[in-house]
Write an enzyme that holds these catalytic residues in place. Structure first.
Site, PDB file in Angstrom:
ATOM      1  N   GLY A 146       0.804  -1.215   0.000  1.00 18.05           N
ATOM      2  CA  GLY A 146       0.000   0.000   0.000  1.00 18.05           C
ATOM      3  C   GLY A 146       0.836   1.263   0.000  1.00 18.05           C
ATOM      4  CG  ASP A 167       6.809  -7.165  -1.391  1.00 14.89           C
ATOM      5  OD1 ASP A 167       6.145  -6.195  -0.998  1.00 14.89           O
ATOM      6  OD2 ASP A 167       6.411  -8.341  -1.269  1.00 14.89           O
ATOM      7  CB  SER A 174      -7.476  -8.677  -0.294  1.00 14.14           C
ATOM      8  OG  SER A 174      -6.166  -9.141  -0.017  1.00 14.14           O
ATOM      9  NE  ARG A 178      -3.946  -2.513   1.603  1.00 18.99           N
ATOM     10  CZ  ARG A 178      -4.417  -3.726   1.327  1.00 18.99           C
ATOM     11  NH1 ARG A 178      -5.540  -3.869   0.657  1.00 18.99           N
ATOM     12  NH2 ARG A 178      -3.770  -4.798   1.699  1.00 18.99           N
ATOM     13  CG  ASP A 235       2.681  -5.785   5.914  1.00 20.31           C
ATOM     14  OD1 ASP A 235       3.774  -6.214   6.346  1.00 20.31           O
ATOM     15  OD2 ASP A 235       1.960  -6.437   5.137  1.00 20.31           O
ATOM     16  CG  ASN A 236       6.163  -7.104   9.380  1.00 21.62           C
ATOM     17  OD1 ASN A 236       7.231  -7.205   9.974  1.00 21.62           O
ATOM     18  ND2 ASN A 236       6.095  -7.145   8.048  1.00 21.62           N
ATOM     19  CB  CYS A 293      -3.671  -2.811   7.042  1.00 17.74           C
ATOM     20  SG  CYS A 293      -2.825  -1.258   7.436  1.00 17.74           S
ATOM     21  CB  CYS A 446      -8.260 -14.705  14.626  1.00 15.41           C
ATOM     22  SG  CYS A 446      -6.546 -15.270  14.562  1.00 15.41           S
TER      23      CYS A 446
END
Length: 488
Positions: A146, A167, A174, A178, A235-236, A293, A446
């Protein structure tokens, strides 16, 4: 004294949605204690069991960091004061730092580039000299998701000569809400391959270096060393602390950004001279306490807003123009359309950039953040059941009680309601424990297994003996049992 305590969206779930709480308190500590008394679910997010303010929470009185004030938390409040709670949401000088931006090797521009960057060349703050600096610059972007998407696109459009992308993921459906580097036809492809194609299509004069690896303590220094600036698109928490520490050790500027729901944070950290990310948040939150997120959601335009600002800060660093966010933390609340700017000081006791650093090399960041277990590894001390095993037992008619500990919006995406699952979000598990039969055999789930493992430990502490954690969570179920189920 009447004061206003403002809460970020990440904490409003624990204050019945309240964005601001008005209190009568004589000092900051008293205000926070009173706030915690009114909203007991908030206490564990603010304080340790020993009653100390958690290391991943910063408190500001108006625009001043309370820890930097002479009286600290005992600083008296005045009528109309604003107390702001800022949680973390999943940067002597070396020769490299002392090198002036004017000393970056100039790069010759072709006639095509002169035409492409005409609007830059007409700016006296950029001009031909500045565009050459951009052409000579090497910028690493950690994460091509994102935040990394707008960062990479705008750096490429601006003419940054070398962009390193780090990456190892593939494009998922999903992502497309964004992550503007990718399109529907790219689903399933390597993000790096798609991103490199898109960047080269945007500007063929840019050299894209692909690092198709997970950044770790073993490779981070070697990967980041050739670059002038490092931009955070992670993102972590493990990768964020790793990247920040690596930039301090290498003496490189680190452009920080993070987003969650409708809020974002931006700053610039300055290598060994500080402040660094650990000066802002000295420790990460426990696993599962702060949603990612994927778990907490994020408005699709938020990465564009924050990522574009990160690209802006990087360009200013390269040009040596303007005032960067060094020593400042910018907060953006999209719902209120409100910007806040807070002072950020170097912590002399910081273990990385402080006066007497105790961290002089990279460490195990999964262990530091408590995230060593992944969806493919067993949670330590947590009994697990696989999706295949669970499906077999459900088909057999075994009397299992399924409890979904995610948030309501996640339940709406995908759930096991057809098997009798009930929704009890993680933050409500203890308060609603009377809804869970202690004599039943219970399966908690979860998104990926982390939050449900935490819920399992809570129930075990309350005497629940027959509790299982669904390995890999609902996404694992979709992969192994129901491929038509949406993942996120």
């Amino acid at each position: 004294m009447t004061v206003r305590v403002q809460l970020p969206t990440a904490l409003r779930d624990y204050t019945a949605g309240a964005e601001e709480v008005v209190l009568d308190a004589g000092d900051v500590d008293s205000a926070l204690q009173l706030l915690s008394s009114r909203h007991p679910l908030l206490r564990r997010h603010l304080y340790t069991d020993a009653g100390e303010l958690r290391g991943y929470v910063r408190v500001y009185l108006n625009d001043d960091d309370v820890r930097a004030l002479a009286a600290g938390g005992r600083t008296p409040t005045q009528p109309g004061d604003v107390i702001l709670i800022v949680p973390s949401i999943a940067g002597g000088a070396t020769d490299a730092e002392e090198r002036s931006h004017d000393e970056l090797s100039p790069a010759e521009l072709s006639p095509a580039e002169l035409s492409r960057y005409a609007r830059h060349l007409s700016l006296k703050e950029v001009g031909l000299e500045g565009q050459r600096k951009l052409r000579a610059a090497r910028v690493a972007v950690v994460g091509a998701g994102g935040l990394g998407s707008p960062v990479a696109l705008y750096l490429a459009a601006a003419g940054v000569g070398t962009i390193g992308l780090i990456d190892f993921d593939t494009v998922d459906l999903s992502n497309l809400q964004r992550q503007v580097l990718y399109g529907t036809s790219d689903v399933g492809r390597s993000k790096l391959d798609v991103a490199a194609d898109r960047i080269r299509h945007t500007n063929p004069h840019v050299d894209v270096v692909k690092h198709a690896v997970r950044l770790t303590q073993h490779n981070a220094l070697a990967i980041l060393e050739p670059y002038d600036i490092v931009i955070d698109g992670t993102d972590n928490f493990p990768t964020r602390y790793l990247t920040s520490d690596a930039c301090v050790l290498l003496g490189k500027p680190y452009v920080y950004g993070s987003i969650l729901r409708f809020e974002g944070q931006v700053s610039v950290f300055t290598g060994r001279t500080g402040p660094c990310y650990r000066c802002l948040f000295r420790e990460p939150p426990p696993p599962g306490l702060v949603p990612s997120c994927a778990e907490g959601g994020v408005l699709g335009v938020m990465p564009g807003i924050i990522g574009t600002l990160q690209a802006l800060e990087a360009i200013k660093l390269i040009l040596g123009r303007g005032d960067t966010l060094i020593g400042r933390l910018a907060l953006f609340d999209a719902l209120a359309f409100r910007w806040r700017e807070l002072k950020l000081r170097r912590n002399a006791d910081c273990p990385v950039c402080g006066d007497h650093p105790t961290i002089t090399g990279l460490i195990d960041y999964d262990e530091f953040c408590g995230t060593g277990a992944t969806m493919n590894e067993p949670q330590q001390g947590v009994p697990e059941i696989t999706s295949t095993e669970l499906k077999q037992r459900l088909d057999r008619g075994d009397p299992l009680l399924l409890v979904d500990v995610r948030e309501p919006f996640e339940w709406d995406i995908a759930n096991l309601g057809e098997y009798g699952a009930r929704l009890i979000p993680l933050g409500d598990v203890l308060e609603r424990a009377d809804e869970i039969d202690p004599t039943a055999e219970i399966v908690l789930y979860c998104r990926s297994g982390s939050r449900s493992a935490g819920a399992l430990r809570q129930l075990r502490a309350r005497g629940y003996a027959r509790v299982w954690n669904l390995k890999g969570g609902i996404n694992g179920w979709a992969s192994a049992v129901d491929p038509n189920m949406p993942t996120y």
